[in-house]
Design an enzyme around this catalytic site. Structure first.
Site, short mmCIF file in Angstrom:
data_model
loop_
_atom_site.label_atom_id
_atom_site.label_comp_id
_atom_site.label_asym_id
_atom_site.label_seq_id
_atom_site.Cartn_x
_atom_site.Cartn_y
_atom_site.Cartn_z
N GLU A 155 -27.67 24.71 37.96
CA GLU A 155 -26.73 23.59 37.85
C GLU A 155 -25.33 24.17 37.82
O GLU A 155 -25.10 25.23 37.25
CB GLU A 155 -27.02 22.78 36.59
N CYS A 194 -33.77 23.59 31.52
CA CYS A 194 -34.85 24.41 32.08
C CYS A 194 -35.36 25.51 31.18
O CYS A 194 -36.55 25.55 30.88
CB CYS A 194 -34.42 24.99 33.42
N LYS A 228 -23.53 24.52 30.02
CA LYS A 228 -22.83 25.53 30.81
C LYS A 228 -21.72 24.84 31.58
O LYS A 228 -21.71 23.60 31.65
CB LYS A 228 -23.79 26.28 31.74
P1 NAI Z 1 -33.78 14.77 36.47
O1 NAI Z 1 -34.28 14.22 35.20
O2 NAI Z 1 -32.33 15.04 36.65
O3 NAI Z 1 -34.24 13.86 37.69
C1 NAI Z 1 -35.49 13.30 37.82
C2 NAI Z 1 -35.36 12.02 38.64
O4 NAI Z 1 -36.65 11.52 38.93
C3 NAI Z 1 -34.61 10.90 37.94
O5 NAI Z 1 -33.58 10.42 38.77
C4 NAI Z 1 -35.68 9.84 37.70
O6 NAI Z 1 -35.16 8.53 37.74
C5 NAI Z 1 -36.61 10.11 38.85
N1 NAI Z 1 -37.97 9.59 38.69
C6 NAI Z 1 -38.78 9.68 37.61
N2 NAI Z 1 -39.95 9.07 37.84
C7 NAI Z 1 -39.90 8.60 39.11
C8 NAI Z 1 -40.81 7.87 39.92
N3 NAI Z 1 -42.02 7.52 39.49
N4 NAI Z 1 -40.42 7.55 41.17
C9 NAI Z 1 -39.20 7.89 41.62
N5 NAI Z 1 -38.30 8.58 40.89
C10 NAI Z 1 -38.64 8.93 39.65
O7 NAI Z 1 -34.61 16.13 36.69
P2 NAI Z 1 -34.11 17.51 37.35
O8 NAI Z 1 -33.23 18.24 36.43
O9 NAI Z 1 -33.66 17.25 38.74
O10 NAI Z 1 -35.50 18.30 37.40
C11 NAI Z 1 -36.54 17.94 38.28
C12 NAI Z 1 -37.58 19.06 38.26
O11 NAI Z 1 -37.01 20.24 38.79
C13 NAI Z 1 -38.07 19.40 36.85
O12 NAI Z 1 -39.42 19.74 36.92
C14 NAI Z 1 -37.24 20.62 36.51
O13 NAI Z 1 -37.89 21.47 35.60
C15 NAI Z 1 -37.12 21.30 37.85
N6 NAI Z 1 -35.93 22.14 37.99
C16 NAI Z 1 -34.72 21.73 37.51
C17 NAI Z 1 -33.60 22.51 37.67
C18 NAI Z 1 -32.28 22.08 37.11
O14 NAI Z 1 -31.36 22.90 37.13
N7 NAI Z 1 -32.13 20.85 36.64
C19 NAI Z 1 -33.67 23.81 38.35
C20 NAI Z 1 -34.97 24.14 38.86
C21 NAI Z 1 -36.05 23.33 38.67
#
Ligand code: NAI
Length: 461
Positions: free
Chosen positions: A174, A291, A351
């Protein structure tokens, strides 16, 4: 290629927008109507440098669309990314209910030609096969509904739509997510279907070939094709290693504090060893964010499930828990009693260059300082800019650094936002009851702060 990204958070939206930017036709699906409305209007619901511009360009070119309709998204995509959240449960396990809901929904809408279903969410090891099973359940449930309504035939194995599951863990940071997407260190593809892996390589070809990289002369991005479990494990192991590296230097910093050494010099000295490397050796108030904490806990939990008691990873977590309150210890050393004192936090996000507050060390600090009877104020550029409050309690959010300094007994630098290097510290010192600076990231110029009249305290120096 035709792509559908389900879940438009920090990972999904950046992935979708960047893939659209390089010419794929991407439909991003989210079940949060507000978010989708915002994105359809060309606005990014998250702060991420460069993202709005990429979104605007792709939307104008007609390669990026947003919808709440997962059925439409699934019908459109030959490659379907699952990029929903996998937050931690109180037990430390990963909460996979959102992945499950999406996989079931994909199954319920799967029709027509061959599709690759990609796990981009960070999911527990073994989730590849599990997602496959849930998708199949979704297909069967839909067929039952159709049969019940007299609208179709009973599903036989032959009539199941063809699909494969691939694990494609995400390593973006991020704050530089767009940059990282175009300049990855590696791309990991886990799966047993050569057809699916080939499609993923085609999808990423412009990135692999560095067409969008800052340095186009670099050799192609290494692509590591593995089995699914190894790909899932790579993601956890990478984050666990980085978190452990920070906990290690924090432990060294705590020893430096006691023996009178300077951890910034120590880090430089060990970082020049190519076996160690100089990254992730900045001592400070500990790791946080959405994360590291959850992924390390999930890996510990998985190991437990398989009868292995992790020692190193548990130690990394416990060092970090203590480190998060190191600023309180330092405040007590300088101010003694904190009850009735006012402490100003410079930075709230975990961060710089992000608006993400999930598991930010600032939250622990606020809670602990409140418990000790201190009044807490804070200034964070992104919070001030967007007016967002993230449901913060126990803290008065100020709109500029000087208002923050006014009447404070001490300041704590929590987030190393670049602009904090250039604040008018002379003015700020003059506004404070007691010009004390706890530099929680060893980020500021100690001499300059001292000249401005601050009593400066770093971490391990
Ligand atoms: P986030 O919480 O920012 O976004 C998740 C999105 O999914 C939300 O917009 C939510 O409304 C949507 N959502 C949830 N249920 C849904 C459904 N049934 N249908 C459609 N949309 C739905 O999560 P983020 O941070 O993007 O993380 C996503 C994955 O990626 C996690 O597993 C995380 O561990 C992984 N990850 C995250 C990183 C980061 O820097 N945030 C980096 C690398 C991996």
């Amino acid at each position: 290629m035709r792509v559908c990204v389900i879940g438009t958070g920090y990972v999904g939206l950046v992935t979708g927008a960047c893939l659209a930017h390089i010419g794929h036709h991407v439909i991003c699906v989210d079940n949060n109507e507000e978010k989708v409305k915002l994105m359809k209007a060309g606005q990014s619901p998250i702060f991420e440098p460069g993202l709005s511009e990429i979104m605007a360009g792709a939307m104008q070119a007609g390669t990026l669309e947003f919808t709440t309709d997962i059925g439409g998204g699934v019908a459109h995509g030959e490659i379907l990314f699952i990029a929903v959240g996998t937050p931690p449960l109180p037990t430390g396990e990963s909460d996979t209910r959102y992945v499950e809901a999406v996989a079931r929904s994909i199954g319920a809408h799967l029709d027509g030609g061959y599709k690759v279903i990609v796990n981009k969410s960070t999911v527990p090891i073994g989730s590849g096969d599990w997602v496959r099973m849930i998708v199949l359940d979704g297909i069967v449930e839909r067929q039952k509904v159709l049969v019940g309504a007299g609208g179709g035939e009973v599903t036989t194995l032959e009539s199941v739509p063809a699909f494969d599951v691939v694990s494609n863990p995400e390593f973006l940071r991020e704050g530089c997510a767009v940059y990282d997407t175009f300049n990855p260190d590696r791309i990991v593809l886990g799966g047993s279907s050569s057809k699916a892996i080939a499609m993923m390589q085609e999808l990423y070809a412009p990135i692999i070939e560095r067409q969008y990289a800052e340095d186009k002369s670099l050799p192609p991005v290494p692509v590591l094709a593995t089995d699914i479990s190894s790909a899932e494990m790579i993601k956890y192991a990478a984050n666990a290693f980085l978190a452990t590296k920070i906990s290690f230097i924090n432990e060294v910093a705590n020893i430096c504090d006691r023996v009178g050494a300077d951890v910034t010099q120590v880090a430089k000295g060990i970082g020049l060893d190519s076996r160690i490397g100089n990254k992730f050796l900045q001592a400070g108030i500990g790791w946080g964010g959405s994360c590291f904490p959850k992924d390390v806990s999930a890996l510990i939990h998985t190991a437990d499930d398989y009868g292995y008691d992790t020692h190193l990873l548990k130690a990394a977590v416990s060092v970090n828990q203590r480190q998060r309150l190191i600023a309180v210890e330092k405040l007590q050393q300088v101010l003694k009693i904190l009850k009735g004192k006012t402490v100003g936090l410079l930075g709230l996000t975990f961060k710089p260059d992000t608006d993400d507050m999930r598991d930010a060390p600032a939250l622990n600090l606020i809670e602990h300082l409140n418990r000790l009877g201190a009044k807490v104020k804070a200034y964070d550029p992104i919070v001030a800019q967007s007016g967002m409050r993230h449901g913060l309690t126990g803290v008065l959010v100020e709109t500029d650094p000087e208002r923050l300094a006014d009447g404070c007994d001490a300041l704590v630098l929590v987030t190393d936002w670049q602009q904090f290097r250039n604040l008018d510290y002379n003015k700020m010192a003059s506004l404070m009851t007691n010009p004390v600076m706890i530099d929680g990231r060893n980020y500021l110029d100690r001499e300059a702060l001292q000249q401005a009249g601050f009593y400066y305290v770093g971490v391990g120096r």
